[in-house]
Enzyme design. Sequence first.
Site, PDB file in Angstrom:
ATOM      1  N   TYR A 125       0.814  -1.219   0.000  1.00  0.00           N
ATOM      2  CA  TYR A 125       0.000   0.000   0.000  1.00  0.00           C
ATOM      3  C   TYR A 125       0.849   1.270   0.000  1.00  0.00           C
ATOM      4  O   TYR A 125       0.340   2.354  -0.267  1.00  0.00           O
ATOM      5  CB  TYR A 125      -0.923   0.025   1.235  1.00  0.00           C
ATOM      6  CG  TYR A 125      -2.190  -0.779   1.063  1.00  0.00           C
ATOM      7  CD1 TYR A 125      -2.144  -2.168   0.993  1.00  0.00           C
ATOM      8  CD2 TYR A 125      -3.424  -0.151   0.970  1.00  0.00           C
ATOM      9  CE1 TYR A 125      -3.302  -2.909   0.828  1.00  0.00           C
ATOM     10  CE2 TYR A 125      -4.585  -0.884   0.811  1.00  0.00           C
ATOM     11  CZ  TYR A 125      -4.522  -2.260   0.740  1.00  0.00           C
ATOM     12  OH  TYR A 125      -5.673  -2.986   0.582  1.00  0.00           O
ATOM     13  N   LYS A 175       3.754 -14.913   4.300  1.00  0.00           N
ATOM     14  CA  LYS A 175       4.062 -15.849   3.205  1.00  0.00           C
ATOM     15  C   LYS A 175       5.578 -15.962   3.183  1.00  0.00           C
ATOM     16  O   LYS A 175       6.239 -15.609   2.203  1.00  0.00           O
ATOM     17  CB  LYS A 175       3.473 -15.285   1.897  1.00  0.00           C
ATOM     18  CG  LYS A 175       3.577 -16.192   0.693  1.00  0.00           C
ATOM     19  CD  LYS A 175       2.615 -17.360   0.700  1.00  0.00           C
ATOM     20  CE  LYS A 175       2.933 -18.283  -0.473  1.00  0.00           C
ATOM     21  NZ  LYS A 175       2.086 -19.491  -0.498  1.00  0.00           N
ATOM     22  N   ASP A 208      -2.093 -18.323   2.422  1.00  0.00           N
ATOM     23  CA  ASP A 208      -2.988 -19.203   1.649  1.00  0.00           C
ATOM     24  C   ASP A 208      -3.633 -20.234   2.567  1.00  0.00           C
ATOM     25  O   ASP A 208      -4.836 -20.487   2.497  1.00  0.00           O
ATOM     26  CB  ASP A 208      -2.253 -19.844   0.461  1.00  0.00           C
ATOM     27  CG  ASP A 208      -0.901 -20.448   0.821  1.00  0.00           C
ATOM     28  OD1 ASP A 208      -0.416 -20.222   1.951  1.00  0.00           O
ATOM     29  OD2 ASP A 208      -0.320 -21.155  -0.031  1.00  0.00           O
ATOM     30  N   ASP A 232      -6.011  -6.823   4.427  1.00  0.00           N
ATOM     31  CA  ASP A 232      -7.167  -6.341   3.663  1.00  0.00           C
ATOM     32  C   ASP A 232      -8.004  -7.531   3.193  1.00  0.00           C
ATOM     33  O   ASP A 232      -9.224  -7.567   3.377  1.00  0.00           O
ATOM     34  CB  ASP A 232      -6.678  -5.527   2.464  1.00  0.00           C
ATOM     35  CG  ASP A 232      -7.821  -5.077   1.572  1.00  0.00           C
ATOM     36  OD1 ASP A 232      -8.799  -4.529   2.118  1.00  0.00           O
ATOM     37  OD2 ASP A 232      -7.747  -5.282   0.348  1.00  0.00           O
ATOM     38  N   ASP A 236     -11.899  -9.191   4.757  1.00  0.00           N
ATOM     39  CA  ASP A 236     -13.135  -9.425   4.003  1.00  0.00           C
ATOM     40  C   ASP A 236     -13.587 -10.869   4.213  1.00  0.00           C
ATOM     41  O   ASP A 236     -14.784 -11.145   4.371  1.00  0.00           O
ATOM     42  CB  ASP A 236     -12.931  -9.157   2.502  1.00  0.00           C
ATOM     43  CG  ASP A 236     -13.256  -7.708   2.119  1.00  0.00           C
ATOM     44  OD1 ASP A 236     -13.235  -6.841   3.006  1.00  0.00           O
ATOM     45  OD2 ASP A 236     -13.536  -7.452   0.925  1.00  0.00           O
TER      46      ASP A 236
HETATM   47  C1  IPM Z   1     -10.523  -1.421   3.335  1.00  0.00           C
HETATM   48  C2  IPM Z   1     -10.709  -0.997   1.908  1.00  0.00           C
HETATM   49  C3  IPM Z   1      -9.542  -0.086   1.533  1.00  0.00           C
HETATM   50  C4  IPM Z   1      -8.264  -0.878   1.674  1.00  0.00           C
HETATM   51  C5  IPM Z   1      -9.609   0.554   0.141  1.00  0.00           C
HETATM   52  C6  IPM Z   1     -10.937   1.197  -0.121  1.00  0.00           C
HETATM   53  C7  IPM Z   1      -8.474   1.522  -0.068  1.00  0.00           C
HETATM   54  O1  IPM Z   1     -10.788  -2.087   1.066  1.00  0.00           O
HETATM   55  O2  IPM Z   1     -10.531  -0.544   4.228  1.00  0.00           O
HETATM   56  O3  IPM Z   1     -10.382  -2.615   3.596  1.00  0.00           O
HETATM   57  O4  IPM Z   1      -7.838  -1.561   0.732  1.00  0.00           O
HETATM   58  O5  IPM Z   1      -7.669  -0.810   2.741  1.00  0.00           O
HETATM   59 MN    MN Z   2     -10.718  -3.979   2.121  1.00  0.00          MN
END
Ligand code: IPM
Ligand code: MN
Length: 335
Positions: A125, A175, A208, A232, A236
Amino acid sequence: MAVIGGDGIGPEVLAEALKVVAAAGVDLDTAYFELGAGHYLRSGEVLSDSVLEELAGFDALLLGAVGPPIGSKEVPPGVLERGLLLRLRFELDLYVNLRPFNGVPGSIAEGCDFAVVRENTEGPYAGEGGVLRRGTPHEVATQGSVNTRYGVERCIAFAFELAAKRRRKVTLVHKTNVLTYSGDLWRRCFEEVAASHPDVETGYQHVDAACIYFVEQPGDYDVVVTDNLFGDILTDLGGAVSGGIGLAASANLNPARTGPSLFEPVHGAAHDIAGTGKANPLAAIRSAAMMLAHLGEQEPARRITEAVLSEQTAMARSTDKWSTAAVGDAVAGRL
Ligand code: IPM
Ligand code: MN
């Protein structure tokens, strides 16, 4: 505190978060800021230096969601992400992105309680890299991962301190078998910090494999610590296995308190459901509770978090239809 509603469902979920905070008896002094895709399209500005400076003077920032509708050609990818969200994370030195998960009934992670500590200022990032000969057959693109001992160590130290207050287990996810330079730095920092926390159990998983364990054995985790991009993706997945991204809260923390921290639900602007009352405000409400905890309002923070966890359990068990405002009312009612 500064309130940045943003785009799509952002302002709707924040309204419920503020409703609940008020119901908990906390009196916040709020200032509203217009930022995000809508603001960018109207003004041509993503985040000016003067607005950034102003934001840096607050005690905390609460953000709903920013982003254009998916596929929008008006706001190219990266403009808001790099120019607003990442700029705030980097410039305010929000080096920990803390994302807690509590699996609801019927979810893969039912009954599980774990948190991901995501490094939030470095890794891929950071923006290292570039492009040469763009648009030619000899085009070259590089995107490096930046990992400093300072950045890695302070993130891992936070994870251990958090685990010491929880079930005393930290799992490093990386990793190291392929990313032998950055992975080695992470592994050594992890072992060094672990040595000063002999009462905390440690574990390591390749990213993984962690994707399998998040689905198959989420109950094994207490605190997971990982780099920015792995974090990140894994968060999710954490949302998906524990009841949906509509429940996933986050705190972008500056634990050194050299400036304000930023609190936001993990989900995006979801333009497709904006204005329909279908957005789940629980992630935003829980993020506001994390804000109160960071500001020292421990008791209301604890009460709101408990109310959110009860409400998400009740919602998971019920087949009733709910609306954004009704969920906010229900959480406020539980207080
Ligand atoms: C998150 C989002 C952000 C990230 C994006 C929108 C820049 O996906 O906060 O997880 O990748 O960190
Ligand atoms: Mn995200």
